[in-house]
Motif scaffolding. Structure first.
Motif, PDB file in Angstrom:
ATOM      1  N   GLN A 145       0.827  -1.212   0.000  1.00  0.00           N
ATOM      2  CA  GLN A 145       0.000   0.000   0.000  1.00  0.00           C
ATOM      3  C   GLN A 145       0.867   1.271   0.000  1.00  0.00           C
ATOM      4  O   GLN A 145       2.022   1.261   0.437  1.00  0.00           O
ATOM      5  N   ARG A 146       0.261   2.352  -0.466  1.00  0.00           N
ATOM      6  CA  ARG A 146       0.902   3.668  -0.436  1.00  0.00           C
ATOM      7  C   ARG A 146       0.643   4.308   0.935  1.00  0.00           C
ATOM      8  O   ARG A 146      -0.513   4.453   1.336  1.00  0.00           O
ATOM      9  N   VAL A 147       1.716   4.648   1.628  1.00  0.00           N
ATOM     10  CA  VAL A 147       1.621   5.224   2.967  1.00  0.00           C
ATOM     11  C   VAL A 147       2.339   6.568   2.968  1.00  0.00           C
ATOM     12  O   VAL A 147       3.517   6.645   2.599  1.00  0.00           O
ATOM     13  N   ALA A 148       1.646   7.604   3.387  1.00  0.00           N
ATOM     14  CA  ALA A 148       2.203   8.953   3.386  1.00  0.00           C
ATOM     15  C   ALA A 148       2.765   9.312   4.755  1.00  0.00           C
ATOM     16  O   ALA A 148       2.181   8.973   5.789  1.00  0.00           O
ATOM     17  N   PHE A 149       3.885  10.015   4.756  1.00  0.00           N
ATOM     18  CA  PHE A 149       4.464  10.576   5.983  1.00  0.00           C
ATOM     19  C   PHE A 149       5.602  11.511   5.591  1.00  0.00           C
ATOM     20  O   PHE A 149       6.081  11.491   4.441  1.00  0.00           O
ATOM     21  N   ALA A 150       5.997  12.336   6.522  1.00  0.00           N
ATOM     22  CA  ALA A 150       7.094  13.275   6.278  1.00  0.00           C
ATOM     23  C   ALA A 150       8.419  12.548   6.474  1.00  0.00           C
ATOM     24  O   ALA A 150       8.658  11.950   7.528  1.00  0.00           O
ATOM     25  N   LYS A 151       9.279  12.601   5.495  1.00  0.00           N
ATOM     26  CA  LYS A 151      10.556  11.895   5.551  1.00  0.00           C
ATOM     27  C   LYS A 151      11.417  12.444   6.691  1.00  0.00           C
ATOM     28  O   LYS A 151      11.593  13.643   6.843  1.00  0.00           O
ATOM     29  N   GLY A 152      11.925  11.549   7.511  1.00  0.00           N
ATOM     30  CA  GLY A 152      12.800  11.950   8.602  1.00  0.00           C
ATOM     31  C   GLY A 152      12.094  12.482   9.826  1.00  0.00           C
ATOM     32  O   GLY A 152      12.745  12.898  10.783  1.00  0.00           O
ATOM     33  N   ALA A 153      10.776  12.456   9.826  1.00  0.00           N
ATOM     34  CA  ALA A 153      10.005  12.934  10.982  1.00  0.00           C
ATOM     35  C   ALA A 153       9.787  11.790  11.970  1.00  0.00           C
ATOM     36  O   ALA A 153      10.063  10.623  11.686  1.00  0.00           O
ATOM     37  N   GLY A 154       9.257  12.136  13.136  1.00  0.00           N
ATOM     38  CA  GLY A 154       8.932  11.110  14.114  1.00  0.00           C
ATOM     39  C   GLY A 154       7.934  10.108  13.566  1.00  0.00           C
ATOM     40  O   GLY A 154       7.973   8.920  13.916  1.00  0.00           O
ATOM     41  N   ALA A 155       7.036  10.573  12.701  1.00  0.00           N
ATOM     42  CA  ALA A 155       6.057   9.670  12.086  1.00  0.00           C
ATOM     43  C   ALA A 155       6.743   8.638  11.201  1.00  0.00           C
ATOM     44  O   ALA A 155       6.269   7.504  11.070  1.00  0.00           O
ATOM     45  N   HIS A 156       7.833   9.023  10.575  1.00  0.00           N
ATOM     46  CA  HIS A 156       8.622   8.091   9.768  1.00  0.00           C
ATOM     47  C   HIS A 156       9.167   6.980  10.653  1.00  0.00           C
ATOM     48  O   HIS A 156       9.087   5.786  10.323  1.00  0.00           O
ATOM     49  N   TYR A 157       9.696   7.357  11.803  1.00  0.00           N
ATOM     50  CA  TYR A 157      10.206   6.359  12.748  1.00  0.00           C
ATOM     51  C   TYR A 157       9.072   5.451  13.231  1.00  0.00           C
ATOM     52  O   TYR A 157       9.255   4.225  13.357  1.00  0.00           O
ATOM     53  N   LEU A 158       7.905   6.028  13.488  1.00  0.00           N
ATOM     54  CA  LEU A 158       6.757   5.222  13.897  1.00  0.00           C
ATOM     55  C   LEU A 158       6.420   4.180  12.839  1.00  0.00           C
ATOM     56  O   LEU A 158       6.144   3.010  13.159  1.00  0.00           O
ATOM     57  N   VAL A 159       6.438   4.578  11.565  1.00  0.00           N
ATOM     58  CA  VAL A 159       6.144   3.628  10.478  1.00  0.00           C
ATOM     59  C   VAL A 159       7.166   2.492  10.475  1.00  0.00           C
ATOM     60  O   VAL A 159       6.811   1.307  10.359  1.00  0.00           O
ATOM     61  N   LEU A 160       8.457   2.836  10.605  1.00  0.00           N
ATOM     62  CA  LEU A 160       9.501   1.808  10.623  1.00  0.00           C
ATOM     63  C   LEU A 160       9.280   0.808  11.754  1.00  0.00           C
ATOM     64  O   LEU A 160       9.382  -0.409  11.558  1.00  0.00           O
ATOM     65  N   GLU A 161       8.974   1.313  12.940  1.00  0.00           N
ATOM     66  CA  GLU A 161       8.774   0.440  14.094  1.00  0.00           C
ATOM     67  C   GLU A 161       7.496  -0.392  13.953  1.00  0.00           C
ATOM     68  O   GLU A 161       7.476  -1.579  14.306  1.00  0.00           O
ATOM     69  N   ALA A 162       6.435   0.225  13.470  1.00  0.00           N
ATOM     70  CA  ALA A 162       5.177  -0.507  13.307  1.00  0.00           C
ATOM     71  C   ALA A 162       5.323  -1.622  12.271  1.00  0.00           C
ATOM     72  O   ALA A 162       4.817  -2.748  12.462  1.00  0.00           O
ATOM     73  N   LEU A 163       6.008  -1.330  11.172  1.00  0.00           N
ATOM     74  CA  LEU A 163       6.227  -2.355  10.145  1.00  0.00           C
ATOM     75  C   LEU A 163       7.071  -3.499  10.698  1.00  0.00           C
ATOM     76  O   LEU A 163       6.762  -4.682  10.473  1.00  0.00           O
ATOM     77  N   ALA A 164       8.132  -3.156  11.428  1.00  0.00           N
ATOM     78  CA  ALA A 164       8.992  -4.199  11.989  1.00  0.00           C
ATOM     79  C   ALA A 164       8.214  -5.090  12.944  1.00  0.00           C
ATOM     80  O   ALA A 164       8.385  -6.317  12.946  1.00  0.00           O
ATOM     81  N   ARG A 165       7.365  -4.504  13.763  1.00  0.00           N
ATOM     82  CA  ARG A 165       6.555  -5.283  14.706  1.00  0.00           C
ATOM     83  C   ARG A 165       5.598  -6.226  13.956  1.00  0.00           C
ATOM     84  O   ARG A 165       5.262  -7.299  14.471  1.00  0.00           O
ATOM     85  N   ALA A 166       5.187  -5.825  12.753  1.00  0.00           N
ATOM     86  CA  ALA A 166       4.279  -6.656  11.950  1.00  0.00           C
ATOM     87  C   ALA A 166       5.029  -7.608  11.024  1.00  0.00           C
ATOM     88  O   ALA A 166       4.407  -8.284  10.189  1.00  0.00           O
ATOM     89  N   GLY A 167       6.352  -7.649  11.153  1.00  0.00           N
ATOM     90  CA  GLY A 167       7.135  -8.545  10.317  1.00  0.00           C
ATOM     91  C   GLY A 167       7.405  -8.012   8.930  1.00  0.00           C
ATOM     92  O   GLY A 167       7.743  -8.775   8.014  1.00  0.00           O
ATOM     93  N   LEU A 168       7.271  -6.708   8.759  1.00  0.00           N
ATOM     94  CA  LEU A 168       7.494  -6.079   7.454  1.00  0.00           C
ATOM     95  C   LEU A 168       8.646  -5.076   7.549  1.00  0.00           C
ATOM     96  O   LEU A 168       9.178  -4.810   8.624  1.00  0.00           O
ATOM     97  N   SER A 169       9.013  -4.506   6.415  1.00  0.00           N
ATOM     98  CA  SER A 169       9.998  -3.437   6.373  1.00  0.00           C
ATOM     99  C   SER A 169       9.496  -2.355   5.431  1.00  0.00           C
ATOM    100  O   SER A 169       8.450  -2.507   4.781  1.00  0.00           O
ATOM    101  N   ILE A 170      10.243  -1.279   5.340  1.00  0.00           N
ATOM    102  CA  ILE A 170       9.855  -0.168   4.472  1.00  0.00           C
ATOM    103  C   ILE A 170       9.774  -0.611   3.015  1.00  0.00           C
ATOM    104  O   ILE A 170       9.030  -0.022   2.212  1.00  0.00           O
ATOM    105  N   ARG A 171      10.499  -1.670   2.669  1.00  0.00           N
ATOM    106  CA  ARG A 171      10.472  -2.175   1.289  1.00  0.00           C
ATOM    107  C   ARG A 171       9.147  -2.862   0.958  1.00  0.00           C
ATOM    108  O   ARG A 171       8.846  -3.102  -0.215  1.00  0.00           O
TER     109      ARG A 171
END
Length: 327
Positions: A145-171
């Motif tokens: 899916q297409r997910v929007a966020f500001a690059k380098g913001a705290g929300a970006h870090y949240l996305v990275l952590e949430a994906l990792a917890r779900a077994g996914l990555s930014i790729r």
């Protein structure tokens, strides 16, 4: 006649000389006073800097620092990183709160900054949201899916952590790097499936566009807000920082004790309705504390995550940054 004239002339010359000495002494005294006049405290802030703006509007610091002879100067910035850059090059002495992802970028650029204070965690003040009618119910469904966020913001870090917890990555997703205003437009017209954002934008899109929280920062990203000082200033003016710290702590307690009044005061300054601001404030702790080990450890995790994504230009050692301690 000549003797009387000469006597009066000598008296006049003596008086003139005395006046000149007095004037010179006065000028020298004024010069010494000017040299010993304390430098003003220069503070940078943003429209989101609730507590600093509250102090500014009430002239709290001006009153508290007047006995020390310290004037206060205020400078508004549109975002956190330019604020910290101004702090580093000596144009400011103290910054109002910036989001937790901002300091690592300044430190990676070589900034000489001191962690001065922080607000305790507010993990629900940022979240990944989807539209109310979205079929997505868990982070794992963001794959592809297409997910929007500001690059380098705290929300970006949240996305990275949430994906990792779900077994996914930014790729595994299609990241769309957008500013909050552009991201909201994309979110509402359906060109992105999800949006990672922080308050008050989060409260606004929930109230105005029926957004639904897919995952907030609880257990993933603490969303602390940090206050920083120019290191030379922090070393030389501990007594001033003591005053500011106490004022910030009191301001945070007032906001939490008076949520409706605080929202009515702040809403016109940021262009939102009071109800939205009050909802956003309810998720912010506004509890000002000195920076502890847990806060620094998360700063390191954020820095490491962005280094791994090649968003930060080099590895940052947060432990090498000075931390102010209240006397």
């Amino acid at each position: 006649m000549n003797s009387r004239y000469n006597a009066r002339r000598r008296q006049l010359l003596a008086a003139t000389a005395a006046a000149g000495v007095a004037a010179a002494a006065g000028a020298w005294t004024g010069s010494v006073r000017a040299q010993h006049q304390p430098a003003p405290l220069r503070i940078g802030y943003q429209k989101s800097s609730t507590l600093m703006i509250l102090l500014k509007s009430r002239q709290t610091l001006e009153k508290a620092l007047a006995p020390k002879g310290v004037a206060v100067q205020w400078y508004e910035f549109t975002s956190g990183l330019p604020l910290l850059e101004a702090l580093n090059i000596g144009n400011l002495d103290l910054s109002a709160d910036v989001a937790d992802a901002v300091p690592p970028f300044a430190l990676a650029a070589g900034a000489d900054l001191t962690y001065y204070a922080s607000e305790t965690p507010s993990p629900q003040a940022q979240a990944i949201v989807v539209r109310g009618d979205s079929p997505l119910r868990e982070v794992a469904q963001l794959k592809g899916q297409r997910v929007a966020f500001a690059k380098g913001a705290g929300a970006h870090y949240l996305v990275l952590e949430a994906l990792a917890r779900a077994g996914l990555s930014i790729r595994d997703i299609d990241p769309v790097y957008l500013s909050p205003a552009d991201a909201r437009a994309a979110f509402e017209r359906g060109s992105v499936a999800a949006w990672a954002i922080w308050d008050p934008f989060l409260s606004a899109v929930q109230r105005q566009a029926n957004a639904r929280v897919l995952r907030d920062g609880d257990g993933l990203a603490s969303y602390r807000r940090f206050y920083l000082a120019a290191t030379p200033y922090a070393r030389a003016h501990a007594e001033v920082l003591d005053v500011v710290f106490d004022a910030l702590r009191d301001a945070g307690e007032w906001v939490k004790r008076n949520p409706a009044e605080a929202a009515r005061w702040h809403a016109p300054l940021i262009g939102l309705d009071a109800a939205t601001v009050e909802a956003a404030n309810a998720r912010r702790s506004y509890a000002v504390r000195t920076v502890d080990g847990a806060a620094l450890a998360e700063q390191q995790r954020i820095a490491d995550a962005f280094t791994a994504q090649q968003i930060l230009p080099r590895k940052v050692a947060i432990s090498g940054s000075p931390v102010w301690r209240k006397a």
